[in-house]
Scaffold this motif. Structure first.
Motif, PDB file in Angstrom:
ATOM      1  N   GLY A  55      37.168  43.196  67.762  1.00  0.00           N
ATOM      2  CA  GLY A  55      35.993  43.507  66.942  1.00  0.00           C
ATOM      3  C   GLY A  55      35.345  42.195  66.555  1.00  0.00           C
ATOM      4  N   ALA A 112      26.265  45.631  58.037  1.00  0.00           N
ATOM      5  CA  ALA A 112      26.455  45.575  59.487  1.00  0.00           C
ATOM      6  C   ALA A 112      27.617  44.680  59.895  1.00  0.00           C
ATOM      7  N   LEU A 169      38.031  39.271  66.472  1.00  0.00           N
ATOM      8  CA  LEU A 169      39.389  39.495  65.937  1.00  0.00           C
ATOM      9  C   LEU A 169      39.992  40.590  66.793  1.00  0.00           C
ATOM     10  N   GLY A 196      32.116  50.319  65.603  1.00  0.00           N
ATOM     11  CA  GLY A 196      32.310  48.896  65.326  1.00  0.00           C
ATOM     12  C   GLY A 196      33.720  48.624  64.834  1.00  0.00           C
ATOM     13  N   ASN A 197      33.812  47.795  63.819  1.00  0.00           N
ATOM     14  CA  ASN A 197      35.144  47.411  63.315  1.00  0.00           C
ATOM     15  C   ASN A 197      35.909  48.576  62.703  1.00  0.00           C
ATOM     16  N   GLY A 246      29.238  52.012  59.967  1.00  0.00           N
ATOM     17  CA  GLY A 246      30.689  51.816  59.900  1.00  0.00           C
ATOM     18  C   GLY A 246      31.186  52.467  58.607  1.00  0.00           C
ATOM     19  N   VAL A 251      21.744  50.257  56.761  1.00  0.00           N
ATOM     20  CA  VAL A 251      21.814  49.758  58.143  1.00  0.00           C
ATOM     21  C   VAL A 251      23.275  49.490  58.487  1.00  0.00           C
ATOM     22  N   ILE A 282      45.365  48.471  57.632  1.00  0.00           N
ATOM     23  CA  ILE A 282      46.249  48.087  56.518  1.00  0.00           C
ATOM     24  C   ILE A 282      45.487  48.140  55.199  1.00  0.00           C
ATOM     25  N   HIS A 325      44.883  40.132  56.660  1.00  0.00           N
ATOM     26  CA  HIS A 325      44.547  41.519  56.355  1.00  0.00           C
ATOM     27  C   HIS A 325      45.120  41.998  55.057  1.00  0.00           C
TER      28      HIS A 325
HETATM   29  C1  LIG Z   1      41.068  43.964  65.168  1.00  0.00           C
HETATM   30  C2  LIG Z   1      40.731  44.164  63.727  1.00  0.00           C
HETATM   31  C3  LIG Z   1      41.740  44.456  62.811  1.00  0.00           C
HETATM   32  C4  LIG Z   1      41.440  44.640  61.464  1.00  0.00           C
HETATM   33  N1  LIG Z   1      42.444  45.032  60.621  1.00  0.00           N
HETATM   34  C5  LIG Z   1      42.167  45.297  59.325  1.00  0.00           C
HETATM   35  C6  LIG Z   1      43.192  45.798  58.483  1.00  0.00           C
HETATM   36  O1  LIG Z   1      44.325  46.029  58.911  1.00  0.00           O
HETATM   37  N2  LIG Z   1      42.886  46.042  57.180  1.00  0.00           N
HETATM   38  C7  LIG Z   1      41.641  45.807  56.680  1.00  0.00           C
HETATM   39  O2  LIG Z   1      41.443  45.994  55.470  1.00  0.00           O
HETATM   40  N3  LIG Z   1      40.618  45.374  57.477  1.00  0.00           N
HETATM   41  C8  LIG Z   1      40.851  45.121  58.785  1.00  0.00           C
HETATM   42  N4  LIG Z   1      39.845  44.695  59.622  1.00  0.00           N
HETATM   43  C9  LIG Z   1      38.516  44.411  59.048  1.00  0.00           C
HETATM   44  C10 LIG Z   1      37.669  45.650  58.855  1.00  0.00           C
HETATM   45  O3  LIG Z   1      37.665  46.439  60.020  1.00  0.00           O
HETATM   46  C11 LIG Z   1      36.218  45.265  58.503  1.00  0.00           C
HETATM   47  O4  LIG Z   1      36.210  44.345  57.429  1.00  0.00           O
HETATM   48  C12 LIG Z   1      35.404  46.466  58.071  1.00  0.00           C
HETATM   49  O5  LIG Z   1      35.548  47.513  59.003  1.00  0.00           O
HETATM   50  C13 LIG Z   1      33.899  46.102  57.935  1.00  0.00           C
HETATM   51  O6  LIG Z   1      33.089  47.154  57.443  1.00  0.00           O
HETATM   52  P1  LIG Z   1      32.473  48.355  58.343  1.00  0.00           P
HETATM   53  O7  LIG Z   1      33.600  49.319  58.496  1.00  0.00           O
HETATM   54  O8  LIG Z   1      31.275  48.947  57.775  1.00  0.00           O
HETATM   55  O9  LIG Z   1      32.060  47.563  59.679  1.00  0.00           O
HETATM   56  P2  LIG Z   1      31.681  48.148  61.088  1.00  0.00           P
HETATM   57  O10 LIG Z   1      32.471  49.365  61.415  1.00  0.00           O
HETATM   58  O11 LIG Z   1      31.708  47.027  62.049  1.00  0.00           O
HETATM   59  O12 LIG Z   1      30.159  48.629  60.810  1.00  0.00           O
HETATM   60  C14 LIG Z   1      29.006  47.877  61.010  1.00  0.00           C
HETATM   61  C15 LIG Z   1      28.068  48.681  61.904  1.00  0.00           C
HETATM   62  O13 LIG Z   1      26.784  48.071  61.924  1.00  0.00           O
HETATM   63  C16 LIG Z   1      26.212  48.363  63.176  1.00  0.00           C
HETATM   64  N5  LIG Z   1      25.078  47.461  63.421  1.00  0.00           N
HETATM   65  C17 LIG Z   1      25.101  46.137  63.682  1.00  0.00           C
HETATM   66  N6  LIG Z   1      23.857  45.657  63.863  1.00  0.00           N
HETATM   67  C18 LIG Z   1      23.013  46.710  63.703  1.00  0.00           C
HETATM   68  C19 LIG Z   1      21.601  46.865  63.777  1.00  0.00           C
HETATM   69  N7  LIG Z   1      20.796  45.834  64.065  1.00  0.00           N
HETATM   70  N8  LIG Z   1      21.072  48.099  63.566  1.00  0.00           N
HETATM   71  C20 LIG Z   1      21.870  49.170  63.286  1.00  0.00           C
HETATM   72  N9  LIG Z   1      23.203  49.075  63.228  1.00  0.00           N
HETATM   73  C21 LIG Z   1      23.787  47.869  63.422  1.00  0.00           C
HETATM   74  C22 LIG Z   1      27.382  48.163  64.143  1.00  0.00           C
HETATM   75  O14 LIG Z   1      27.160  48.815  65.393  1.00  0.00           O
HETATM   76  C23 LIG Z   1      28.548  48.757  63.351  1.00  0.00           C
HETATM   77  O15 LIG Z   1      28.840  50.104  63.692  1.00  0.00           O
HETATM   78  C24 LIG Z   1      40.106  44.503  60.986  1.00  0.00           C
HETATM   79  C25 LIG Z   1      39.070  44.221  61.895  1.00  0.00           C
HETATM   80  C26 LIG Z   1      39.374  44.070  63.258  1.00  0.00           C
HETATM   81  C27 LIG Z   1      38.255  43.795  64.216  1.00  0.00           C
END
Ligand SMILES: Cc1cc2nc3c(=O)[nH]c(=O)nc-3n(C[C@H](O)[C@H](O)[C@H](O)COP(=O)(O)OP(=O)(O)OC[C@H]3O[C@@H](n4cnc5c(N)ncnc54)[C@H](O)[C@@H]3O)c2cc1C
Length: 405
Positions: free
Chosen positions: A327, A226, A248, A60-61, A30, A27, A68, A405
């Protein structure tokens, strides 16, 4: 098609229709969810997998972060998982067969007072003991690597030195997501966008599937990845998580000629900056202090962040803001992720990466997939179990590993 082609990314993978049943459902589409699905298929032979994403892939994020990458965390448990990630990053373009603009341009963390210097050196020594590259830079060394840093002693927060990890750097985040999606798709994983999980099929303390906006999907293994929305999902099964979801935000300047070819971060004045290959200054700060799910930030954080940036980099006074965005990040009490099994059989959890999970993406996927495949925590995941919030065995990275970060 050639996966390095920059044409529309949705041509890289099939737009799959959800099947009624899978061996495993992930689920969240990302970076972490996609890496998990890829690893399940590539390393564990579990190809009957769907990634369910409520919006669009990597909306998403993953595509909002400031990219970084570093592994110089303080505690052994953190150093182990982030260094595992960095080693995987170093081979990821070859693994996925696509160009990710992975750039080991170095990451610098500035120190501004004696306490800062001591904490930074402590981390540097801890890094070296863990076999992680770490250097101490005096102010003159800093300007040699990054001439635009203001090292005047008259600053409100003078620059006294910096830690430097040369192997740290950045990667193009959307390409990373598309690379994992393409790889997973090739191995038979269904990537289902616009499919929100709205409930769970639970019976006798075990999960049997999920309810979604596109129907019920059966699966004996359900993996929640998620990010900022994980606690909203676990609330549906009565599992309260020690997580807070915060906005953030980050911003970019208009395109400028290259002025900075490393990453510079400052915990004290809380700003960090790198320059995208095409010229935007990419800047970020800390979380907005309030809890919320609106993907937008607030002006006072931008104002504070810009004041800090212009003090440290006077040349930025000429830069113009192009865009800002936000995000939603999930912050745990010890600023470390939660990764592993849950009290519900078949339900797995990977969340709490807060503001710093992008850099962990390859390791998060690898370690989580192994945990799901074997029904037991991977050794690198063991310290990140949910139980640590009741045993007290916290991995306290709040402030310990410099800027967020
Ligand atoms: C502005 C910003 C700057 C950042 N900078 C850094 C950095 O420089 N270096 C670093 O290491 N980290 C950084 N981060 C943190 C990093 O982006 C996150 O820790 C990481 O992306 C989280 O994992 P993910 O990629 O899977 O999350 P996401 O891409 O957020 O994936 C989660 C997904 O779950 C989906 N979802 C939610 N609920 C449901 C549901 N009920 N059913 C189905 N799907 C659902 C969402 O739509 C989303 O696409 C930053 C974050 C932000 C917001």
């Amino acid at each position: 098609m050639d996966p390095t082609d920059t044409a529309r990314p949705d041509r890289y993978w099939r737009a799959a229709e959800p099947k009624p049943s899978y061996e495993a459902v992930v689920v969240g589409g990302g970076g972490h969810g996609l890496a998990t699905a890829y690893e399940l298929a590539a390393r564990h032979g579990i190809t009957d997998v769907a990634v369910l994403e409520k919006g669009w892939l990597a909306g998403g994020n993953m595509a909002r972060n400031t990219t970084i990458i570093r592994s110089n965390y303080l505690w052994d448990e953190s150093a182990a998982i982030y260094e595992h990630a960095l080693k995987l990053w170093e081979g990821l373009e070859e693994e996925l067969g696509t160009e990710l603009q992975f750039s080991q341009r170095g990451v610098m963390n500035l120190s501004h007072d004696v306490g800062d210097v001591r904490a930074s050196k402590r981390r540097l020594h801890a890094n070296r003991l863990n076999g992680i590259d770490a250097e101490w830079l005096e102010p003159d060394d800093i300007v040699e690597i990054c001439p635009i840093v203001n090292i005047s002693p008259d600053l409100r927060y003078p620059v006294l030195g910096a830690t430097f990890q040369r192997r740290g750097g950045t990667a193009r985040h959307d390409k990373v997501a598309w690379g994992y999606a393409t790889g997973a798709d090739r191995l038979g994983v269904d990537i289902v966008e616009h499919c929100e999980v709205t409930g769970f099929d639970l019976d006798g303390g075990r999960v049997h599937g999920v309810e979604t906006t596109r129907g019920t999907i059966h699966a004996e293994k359900v993996a929640l990845v998620a990010a900022g929305h994980t606690s909203a999902l676990t609330d549906m099964v009565g599992l309260r998580l020690p997580l807070q979801s915060h906005p953030l935000q980050a911003l970019v300047s208009v395109l400028l000629e290259p002025v900075i070819d490393t990453v510079v971060m400052s915990n004290k004045v809380h700003v960090y900056v790198s320059q995208a290959d095409k010229g935007e200054l990419v800047m970020g700060a800390g979380i907005d202090p309030y809890i919320g799910y609106g993907q937008r930030g607030s002006f006072h954080v931008i104002e504070h962040q810009m004041a800090a940036a212009v003090e440290l980099f006077p040349i930025f006074a000429h830069a113009k803001l192009l865009r800002t965005w936000g995000g939603i990040v999930d912050v745990s009490p010890d600023a470390s992720p939660i990764l592993g099994l849950t009290p519900i059989d078949g339900l797995f959890l990977n969340c709490g990466w807060g503001t710093g999970g992008f850099k962990a993406t390859p390791a998060s996927g690898a370690v989580f997939a192994a945990t799901i495949a074997r029904d037991e925590p991977h050794p690198l995941a063991r310290p990140y179990a949910l139980e640590r919030f009741t045993t007290g065995a916290l991995i306290d990275e709040h402030g310990a590993a410099a800027v967020a970060h």
